[in-house]
Design an enzyme around this catalytic site. Structure first.
Site: not given
Ligand code: HPA
Ligand code: ZN
Length: 339
Positions: A14, A16, A194, A197, A275-276
């Site tokens: 996961h 990006h 997603h 969340e 994630d980021d």
């Protein structure tokens, strides 16, 4: 001495790629492409990485993505990230990208896709990191826009392994994309989304029942629904959880409140990811470490999370077995020690 968490082989599922844009890189690309960022310095931009919710983050994330212009920018962004994965003993990665964020401002689909893909090919050669690319539809845009993106993606099936759903969740339920994902399925792609969340548990049900996802990205809100938890356990549908992201976007108030340990104990196929990482200031190892500390995870829990990261991947069964075997022979914990 490297910690157990750093040493064990693991998969990142996961992530990006636009979320790996560190402020230094953003300034480097802005200069290279003659773009002026609305921040005076690297430090000023880093200070702006401070969010109250998902939308505040997404606004900055999409704005900063505009410094990516040339195929080489996408290559360099991906390459810098692969070097970090190598240092963390990540041996497999499944990378999300937002093609619409770039094609909508005039870039060619090929500029984006080929740049990332070329770096992934080099990453496998140089570091032995296997990888799959997953294109995410932006859910704040229309289903027609997702369909047009699919028309582009089918020309690059050799590079794209799956299709996901990302961006502003509330008000954009999975059902909005039911027909687009019918097409994704007909094309034989893997499917993730997603859900849960910031959005409600109903979005997780829709992702499973309507889009027929193989994994849920996040899925925190499943904790509100015992029926849903039961289904996730029965079908072993993975949840790719991102504790530091949840903290930074105020989905939780404290990592000690994160549901990952409860989920593992219930038999859910829970995994941990970043994630980021540039925006949330936390690598994959940081996500494991901070969660282990806050929730007092045992070595056995960490081992289970690493196992799950391979089991939940889209790797062929034989490769999954090899990686699980490697993990078991070198890193199976003897006693239930904490990390
Ligand atoms: N949620 C939804 N979309 C995203 C995220 C996220 O955490 N990160 C990048 N795109
Ligand atoms: Zn995400």
């Amino acid at each position: 001495m490297k910690s157990y968490i750093e040493l064990i082989p693991k998969a990142e599922l996961h992530l990006h790629i636009e979320g790996t844009l560190e402020p230094e890189l953003a300034f480097r690309f802005a200069e290279r492409n003659g773009i002026k960022l609305p921040y005076a310095s690297v430090d000023a931009l880093r200070e702006a990485y401070n969010f109250k919710n998902l939308q505040e983050f997404l606004d900055l994330y999409h704005a900063c993505s505009q410094v990516l212009v040339q195929e080489q920018d996408f290559y360099d962004l991906t390459w810098e990230y692969l070097k970090k994965l190598h240092e963390q003993n990540v041996c497999h990665v499944e990378i999300f990208y937002d093609s619409q964020s770039h094609t909508d401002r005039g870039l060619a689909f090929e500029t984006v896709t080929n740049g990332i893909h070329r770096a992934l090919v080099d990453g496998e050669k140089e570091f032995g990191i296997s990888s799959y690319l997953i294109l995410c539809f932006l859910r704040h845009l229309s289903e027609e826009a997702a369909m047009a993106t699919l028309d582009q993606a089918v020309q690059h099936k050799d590079k794209i392994h799956g299709i996901g759903l990302a961006s502003s969740e509330i008000g954009h339920p999975p059902s909005k994309f039911e027909r687009a994902f019918d097409r994704v399925r007909a094309e034989g792609w893997h499917i993730v989304a997603h859900a849960g969340e910031e959005g409600p548990k109903e979005y997780i049900w829709e992702a499973i029942d309507l889009l027929k996802v193989e994994r849920i990205d996040h899925g925190n809100r499943s904790m509100d629904d015992p029926e849903l938890l039961k289904l996730l356990v029965e079908r072993q549908i993975p949840l790719t959880l991102c504790p530091i992201s949840n903290l930074e976007l105020c989905v939780i108030n404290d990592i000690a409140d994160h549901p990952v340990k409860k989920m593992l104990d219930m038999g859910i196929m829970a995994t941990i990811h970043s994630d980021d990482p540039a925006y949330f200031k936390g690598s994959l190892v940081d996500n494991y470490s901070r969660t282990a500390k806050a929730l007092d995870l045992s070595k056995a829990d960490i081992y289970r999370l690493a196992q799950n990261s391979f089991k939940a991947s889209f790797l062929p069964e034989a490769r999954k077995m090899e990686l699980l075997e490697e993990l078991a022979t070198q890193y199976q914990p003897r006693a239930d020690k904490t990390c």
